[in-house]
Scaffold this active site. Structure first.
Site, short mmCIF file in Angstrom:
data_model
loop_
_atom_site.label_atom_id
_atom_site.label_comp_id
_atom_site.label_asym_id
_atom_site.label_seq_id
_atom_site.Cartn_x
_atom_site.Cartn_y
_atom_site.Cartn_z
N GLY A 64 -2.35 -7.76 14.22
CA GLY A 64 -2.21 -7.59 12.78
C GLY A 64 -3.56 -7.51 12.08
O GLY A 64 -3.65 -7.74 10.87
N ASP B 123 -5.58 -0.25 5.68
CA ASP B 123 -6.40 -0.64 6.83
C ASP B 123 -7.61 0.26 6.98
O ASP B 123 -8.73 -0.19 7.23
CB ASP B 123 -5.56 -0.62 8.10
CG ASP B 123 -4.40 -1.60 8.04
OD1 ASP B 123 -4.36 -2.40 7.08
OD2 ASP B 123 -3.53 -1.56 8.92
N ASP C 45 0.82 -1.23 0.00
CA ASP C 45 0.00 0.00 0.00
C ASP C 45 0.85 1.27 0.00
O ASP C 45 0.56 2.22 -0.72
CB ASP C 45 -1.07 0.00 1.11
CG ASP C 45 -0.55 -0.08 2.53
OD1 ASP C 45 0.65 -0.30 2.74
OD2 ASP C 45 -1.39 0.09 3.47
#
Ligand code: GAF
Length: 366
Positions: free
Chosen positions: A118, A166, A33
């Site tokens: 995570g 995220d 990302d």
């Protein structure tokens, strides 16, 4: 022991609004990302919930049931304390910086997303807070700008140099679908899992932190590789360009190779999902893990063991470390209906061999 403290008991009134956001598990596309590449996360059932009531003054009073602690500060005068409250301070700070009128509030936070697993406990908290503040203060913010604000709070206020995956996943992903996201343009599509499969997610019990130095070091190595290769982002390279990486120092060559091949694996995974090909998708999970372990070096022996044990289960198509690494969780692609049993079999063997205490998070227990 946790004390069950309701909003009413904490603040002597009911909340004006309740908002929540899920944790996420990334299927594939790791450490791509912040290189402008592709990712493929989906949501997990665990969520973070924020109850909030506006106040007439500028005080923000917060109770976190997860950490069993309270803190308060003044909206507009946020100062980092290097503590969990920075996630809340970061949100009011970026909202005000973006021109939104946000004042004081009483806030209660509760989460079933395990910290350091995570699985984006941070982004789930940021998005839940943003949704709660947006609702209570009548702010018009769409899902994509909301994700950007969450990332900004984390980068600029908390000081964790995360990418956008995220926050986009927690803001936009939906159960049963993976969010195929181009992190350069933020264009996205929702892709269904192949029929006949389900995911298992197992937390290794070894906690990770992306504010730590390892994540930052990987970002820096990617920037160094770009500078040496004369590209703006590793996303600008394709598998056909791999021979060019030979000019890099060996460590940078390995880092860049992971990112370039991982971007391709995301594209291949989307094609496999669209073709309903579970075996091909599982093989990509396996290849991604090997690349994270050997080229990107973000795995740890406990996670490698867990992945190896998962791979030995008959019902498993593939398994890999998910998220930033250095601990955290694995994601397993298993035959439909077997995920829980597979997870529990892996957990037993892993706990026995490591002395750690793993948890099967997906599918959730009865
Ligand atoms: C962490 C980061 F927050 C994400 O932005 C991403 O880089 C991920 O690690 C690795 O893919 O979750």
């Amino acid at each position: 022991m946790t004390i069950p403290t309701t909003f009413q008991r904490l603040f002597d009134r009911p909340p004006d609004t309740t908002a929540s956001a899920p944790g996420r598990v990334n299927l594939i596309g790791e450490h791509t990302d912040y290189n402008g590449g592709f990712v493929l996360p989906t949501v997990i059932p665990q969520r973070t919930t924020v109850e909030l009531a506006r106040r007439a003054d500028d005080r923000v009073r917060v109770w976190s049931a997860s950490v069993q602690a309270g803190a308060e500060y003044a909206a507009g005068r946020e100062v980092p304390r290097h503590d969990w409250i920075d996630y809340v301070q970061g949100i009011t700070h970026v909202l005000r910086e973006a021109g939104f009128r946000v004042g004081g509030a009483d806030v209660r936070i509760e989460s079933s997303v395990p910290l350091g697993s995570g699985l984006s406990s941070s982004a789930a908290l940021e998005i839940a807070l943003l949704r709660a503040f947006a609702r209570a203060f009548d702010l018009a913010v769409d899902a994509v700008p909301l994700a950007r604000l969450g990332q900004r709070a984390e980068n600029a206020f908390v000081g964790a140099p995360c990418g956008i995956m995220d926050q986009m996943a927690c803001s936009l992903a939906e159960d049963g679908f993976a969010l195929f996201l181009d992190t350069r343009t933020l264009a996205f599509d929702r892709v269904a899992l192949p029929p006949g499969v389900e995911l298992a997610v197992i937390n290794s019990g070894v906690s990770h932190r992306i504010t730590g130095g390892d994540y930052r070091a990987r970002r820096r190595e990617c920037e160094e590789a770009c500078a040496a290769l004369g590209v703006a982002q590793l996303r600008d390279l394709e598998v056909a360009d791999l021979p060019r990486l030979a000019s890099l120092p060996p460590v940078l060559e390995r880092r860049a190779r992971h990112v370039v091949t991982e971007d391709q694996r995301v594209l291949d995974a989307v094609a496999a999902m669209r073709a309903g090909d579970a075996a091909a998708l599982g093989a990509l999970f396996d290849a991604s893990h090997v690349s994270m372990r050997d080229d990107y070096e973000v795995s740890i022996p406990e996670i490698d063991l867990m992945v190896a044990v998962a791979r030995r289960q008959e019902e498993v198509y593939g398994a890999r470390l998910t998220g930033g690494g250095f601990g955290g969780s694995i994601v397993v692609l298993a035959r439909r209906g077997t995920g829980r049993a597979v997870g529990e079999a892996v957990l037993r063997e892993y706990d026995r061999q490591t002395g750690q205490h793993a948890t099967v998070l997906v599918p959730p227990g009865a």
